[in-house]
Design a protein around this motif. Structure first.
Motif, PDB file in Angstrom:
ATOM      1  N   SER A 246       0.860  -1.195   0.000  1.00 53.75           N
ATOM      2  CA  SER A 246       0.000   0.000   0.000  1.00 53.75           C
ATOM      3  C   SER A 246       0.891   1.238   0.000  1.00 53.75           C
ATOM      4  CB  SER A 246      -0.928  -0.018   1.219  1.00 53.75           C
ATOM      5  OG  SER A 246      -1.789  -1.129   1.148  1.00 53.75           O
ATOM      6  N   TRP A 247       1.607   1.393  -1.085  1.00 52.76           N
ATOM      7  CA  TRP A 247       2.527   2.521  -1.271  1.00 52.76           C
ATOM      8  C   TRP A 247       2.103   3.287  -2.506  1.00 52.76           C
ATOM      9  CZ3 TRP A 247       7.490  -1.012  -1.423  1.00 52.76           C
ATOM     10  CH2 TRP A 247       7.729  -1.532  -0.137  1.00 52.76           C
TER      11      TRP A 247
ATOM     12  N   GLY B 162      -3.331  -2.070  -2.556  1.00 59.00           N
ATOM     13  CA  GLY B 162      -2.066  -2.605  -2.064  1.00 59.00           C
ATOM     14  C   GLY B 162      -2.277  -3.818  -1.191  1.00 59.00           C
ATOM     15  N   PHE B 163      -1.407  -4.794  -1.339  1.00 56.13           N
ATOM     16  CA  PHE B 163      -1.508  -6.071  -0.609  1.00 56.13           C
ATOM     17  C   PHE B 163      -0.907  -5.940   0.789  1.00 56.13           C
ATOM     18  CE2 PHE B 163       0.501 -10.222   0.413  1.00 56.13           C
ATOM     19  CZ  PHE B 163      -0.632 -11.008   0.479  1.00 56.13           C
ATOM     20  N   SER B 164       0.404  -5.743   0.865  1.00 54.38           N
ATOM     21  CA  SER B 164       1.057  -5.602   2.179  1.00 54.38           C
ATOM     22  C   SER B 164       0.868  -4.181   2.712  1.00 54.38           C
ATOM     23  CB  SER B 164       2.566  -5.848   2.066  1.00 54.38           C
ATOM     24  OG  SER B 164       2.822  -7.038   1.394  1.00 54.38           O
ATOM     25  N   CYS B 165       1.067  -4.008   3.985  1.00 52.30           N
ATOM     26  CA  CYS B 165       0.999  -2.698   4.656  1.00 52.30           C
ATOM     27  C   CYS B 165      -0.442  -2.190   4.711  1.00 52.30           C
ATOM     28  CB  CYS B 165       1.879  -1.650   3.985  1.00 52.30           C
ATOM     29  SG  CYS B 165       3.553  -2.203   3.682  1.00 52.30           S
ATOM     30  N   ASN B 166      -0.625  -1.128   5.457  1.00 49.20           N
ATOM     31  CA  ASN B 166      -1.973  -0.581   5.657  1.00 49.20           C
ATOM     32  C   ASN B 166      -2.280   0.503   4.649  1.00 49.20           C
ATOM     33  OD1 ASN B 166      -2.503  -2.212   7.874  1.00 49.20           O
ATOM     34  ND2 ASN B 166      -1.356  -0.823   9.212  1.00 49.20           N
ATOM     35  N   THR B 167      -3.418   0.368   4.019  1.00 45.72           N
ATOM     36  CA  THR B 167      -3.807   1.381   3.037  1.00 45.72           C
ATOM     37  C   THR B 167      -4.446   2.565   3.748  1.00 45.72           C
ATOM     38  OG1 THR B 167      -4.728   1.545   0.806  1.00 45.72           O
ATOM     39  CG2 THR B 167      -6.190   0.673   2.502  1.00 45.72           C
TER      40      THR B 167
END
Ligand code: MIG
Length: 644
Positions: free
Chosen positions: A425-426, A454-459
């Motif tokens: 989530s970038w 985005g898959f990884s991390c927090n959106t």
């Protein structure tokens, strides 16, 4: 015109469908060097030369200036330093004042593409095994080269029409009520939706073709009810088959000798989600027939689409690699760990995953020959895709099934689509998503898309909304996220109405997007193209990295920066800008060719229509089946004026 040159003993990859005679002359354009069984191709690049291709790979549309490696890898961190992700699409296009040609390296093993990395003016392409066919493709434009290439590799996969709808996915959905609830939350708010993906949690102990009967007591009924609401369920299938007696896929595979084996003839054991697992030898036709038939267990319940995962193949560890790691740990157990030994201990365990040694431990049977895995590594996922697609065809040849895979190789584009794997989530990954799309199209992969939000991390709500604005144009339009990240279904956000409105744009444009997709697929064309393909004599257009041509009539230019309230856009010709807030709320601005700063509030997204062209727009619908393809408005800037 396509010419073929062979080196060593090329292994049949299945990428190419047209048998060409082998030329006796040297490969044109490149200096060729054969050394220690490797083959190296070197070419000088002029300062203005552009290099395109490599399908699903990191960095820009123009690949020049970095190093890439053909080695299908399960890597969830898509940072600029990475040379490979999940796919190997070994097509390059060189374009400059003195040169215009494409080159396809039909090599199923590791390759290195040094495209001006070591020396800015030189490209060096190395085949590590030296057994390959090289195809030189010439035509009078980049688009024409890609068309010729498609003639060589065959027509692209056609998904069903519903697969152009919006799909909601999340690693974690694990029961019938949970799936129904996701659908209800969308339907209650009139958020369009056509599918829900089921990730590994629907299975029992991560066993392929099983489903948890407690969580899904009546899968058939669920499929029926969902279909009544115009929703399809799309379960995941992993490459590894759990090692477990009494589990029929495992039992049959062992009994029939369908799994890849080590040098001693014993099946190779590698661990993935189900723990220790066996790996079907998809390169064998009999294995494909068997594995492809297994999907019918779910199709019998009403499933019409699948995604194939972990087919690089990903390995968490093998029996051998984990034993070695424990040996290191045992040795260091009572030590006073210093900087070296502490890292040695960590590395011993980190190194067990996707380990090169493991890829040399097992073998395939290809046309009666035994071949060590690393020599054909990049084919594994493609042949899993093929196994599934052939199974679907046998199951019901009158129907189009949805299929997309993580790992791929050229050739798999005939059998299924791909998603771009575990992005994050970038903001930079919105741009990466955009840049990969035309490159994938060059290699025949038309049905593709990235995990929106985005898959990884927090959106965040703004990232999600901006990403959906790109997703509107991507054939696979799927919101997917990893377990333990912030939930990112549209209805979770305060600005969900803006997101819903953007989704209506997808459904409004769907008649156009679908027909442009079909046109590209059936005429070996490209749905997404870099601007350089359409405006080869426009030096500015040739270097644009954040705008892409779509179909025969449009250009897209998504916003991909945090807090941006607009963006710079370059128009290579006169275009009509449609600034959409929803399928029914938009404004139109005719704009002459040139550079512009365009204001785009967070809930606004632009579409640029070439002057003299029209794009149809349908009334909003909540699912693909509900779109009225006959009631269309036409948007365009014609001699008579602007039509709305
Ligand atoms: O090791 O099935 O790329 O989409 O959610 C992770 C769980 C395995 C990787 C896929 C991702 C999926 C996840 N899978």
């Amino acid at each position: 015109m396509i010419r073929r040159y062979d080196f060593g003993s090329p292994i049949h990859t299945g990428a190419v469908v047209r048998e060409l005679p082998v030329e006796n002359a040297a490969v044109p354009f490149f200096a060729t060097e054969v050394k220690d069984s490797q083959v190296r191709f070197t070419i000088h690049m002029d300062a203005d030369d552009l290099v395109f291709g490599l399908g699903e790979s990191l960095r820009g549309i123009n690949k020049r200036g970095h190093l890439y490696r053909a080695w299908n890898s399960d890597d969830f961190s898509h940072t600029e330093n990475k040379a490979s992700i999940y796919a190997s699409h070994n097509l390059l296009l060189f374009s400059g004042k003195e040169k215009l040609f494409g080159v396809y390296f039909d090599d199923p093993g590791a390759m290195e593409f040094d495209l001006g990395y070591t020396r800015g003016d030189t490209a060096v392409i190395t085949s590590e095994n030296g057994d390959l066919s090289v195809y030189i493709i010439e035509a009078d434009s980049l688009t024409a080269i890609c068309k010729e290439f498609r003639g060589l590799i065959g027509r692209s996969y056609l998904p069903p029409k519903w697969a152009f709808g919006y799909i909601q996915s999340r690693w974690g959905y694990s029961s019938d009520p949970e799936v129904r609830n996701v659908v209800k939350e969308h339907r209650d708010r009139h958020i369009p939706l056509d599918g829900v993906c089921m990730d590994i949690d629907y299975m029992v102990d991560y066993k392929d073709f099983s489903w948890n009967k407690e969580a899904f007591p009546d899968l058939k009924q669920l499929c029926t009810d969902m279909k009544e609401e115009n929703i399809r369920l799309i379960p995941i299938i992993d490459a590894g088959v759990k090692q477990l007696e009494g589990y029929d896929t495992c039992d049959v595979g062992l009994e029939k000798d369908y799994f890849v084996k080590k040098a001693d003839g014993k099946p190779f054991v590698g661990a993935v989600w189900p723990g220790r697992s066996y790996f079907p030898d998809f390169l064998r036709e009999d294995v494909r027939t068997w594995f492809g038939g297994e999907y019918s267990k779910l199709m019998d319940e009403g499933i019409e689409g699948f995604w194939n995962d972990m087919n690089e193949p990903a390995l968490f560890y093998s029996e051998e690699s984990i034993a070695e790691a424990f040996a290191v740990a045992d040795k260091l157990r009572n030590e006073n760990l210093d900087i070296h030994s502490a890292f040695a201990l960590k590395d011993a365990f980190n190194g067990t995953a996707n380990n090169m040694e493991d890829y040399r431990r097992f073998y395939h049977e290809v046309d009666g020959q035994t071949i060590r895995h690393d020599k054909i590594h990049n084919l594994y996922g493609a042949y899993m895709t093929r196994a599934a697609a052939e199974g679907f065809r046998r199951y019901d040849s009158s129907k189009r099934f949805l299929l997309f895979s993580r790992a791929s190789f050229v050739g798999a584009h005939r059998y299924g689509g791909v998603w771009q794997g575990d992005n994050s989530s970038w903001w930079s990954h919105i741009k990466l998503n955009l840049q990969m799309l035309p490159s994938l199209n060059m290699c025949g992969f038309l049905y593709s898309g990235a995990d929106l939000g985005g898959f990884s991390c927090n959106t965040t709500e703004d990232l999600m909304l901006r990403w959906l604005q790109l997703g509107v144009f991507s054939p696979l339009m799927r919101n997917h996220s990893a377990d333990h990240t912030r939930e990112q279904e549209v209805y979770r956000f305060a600005n969900w109405e803006d997101m819903r409105d953007i989704l209506t744009v997808r459904y409004g444009l769907l008649p156009y997007l679908y027909s442009e997709f079909m046109k590209a697929a059936l005429s070996d064309g490209m749905y997404f193209r870099p601007l350089a393909f359409d405006y080869p004599t426009d030096d500015v257009a040739c270097r644009v990295e954040d705008q892409v041509m779509l179909g025969s009539d449009c250009m897209i230019a998504p916003v991909y920066e945090q807090n941006a309230r607009g963006r710079h856009v370059y128009l290579p010709e006169d275009m009509l800008m449609v600034r959409f807030r929803s399928a029914t709320d938009y404004d139109l601005t005719p704009m002459e060719a040139g550079h512009y700063w365009i204001e785009l509030a967070l809930n606004e997204m632009p579409l640029f229509i070439r002057r003299g062209h029209v794009v149809p727009l349908a009334k909003p619908a909540e699912y693909v089946e509900g779109i009225d393809f006959t009631d269309l408005r036409l948007l365009g800037w014609l001699d008579e004026g602007v039509t709305t």
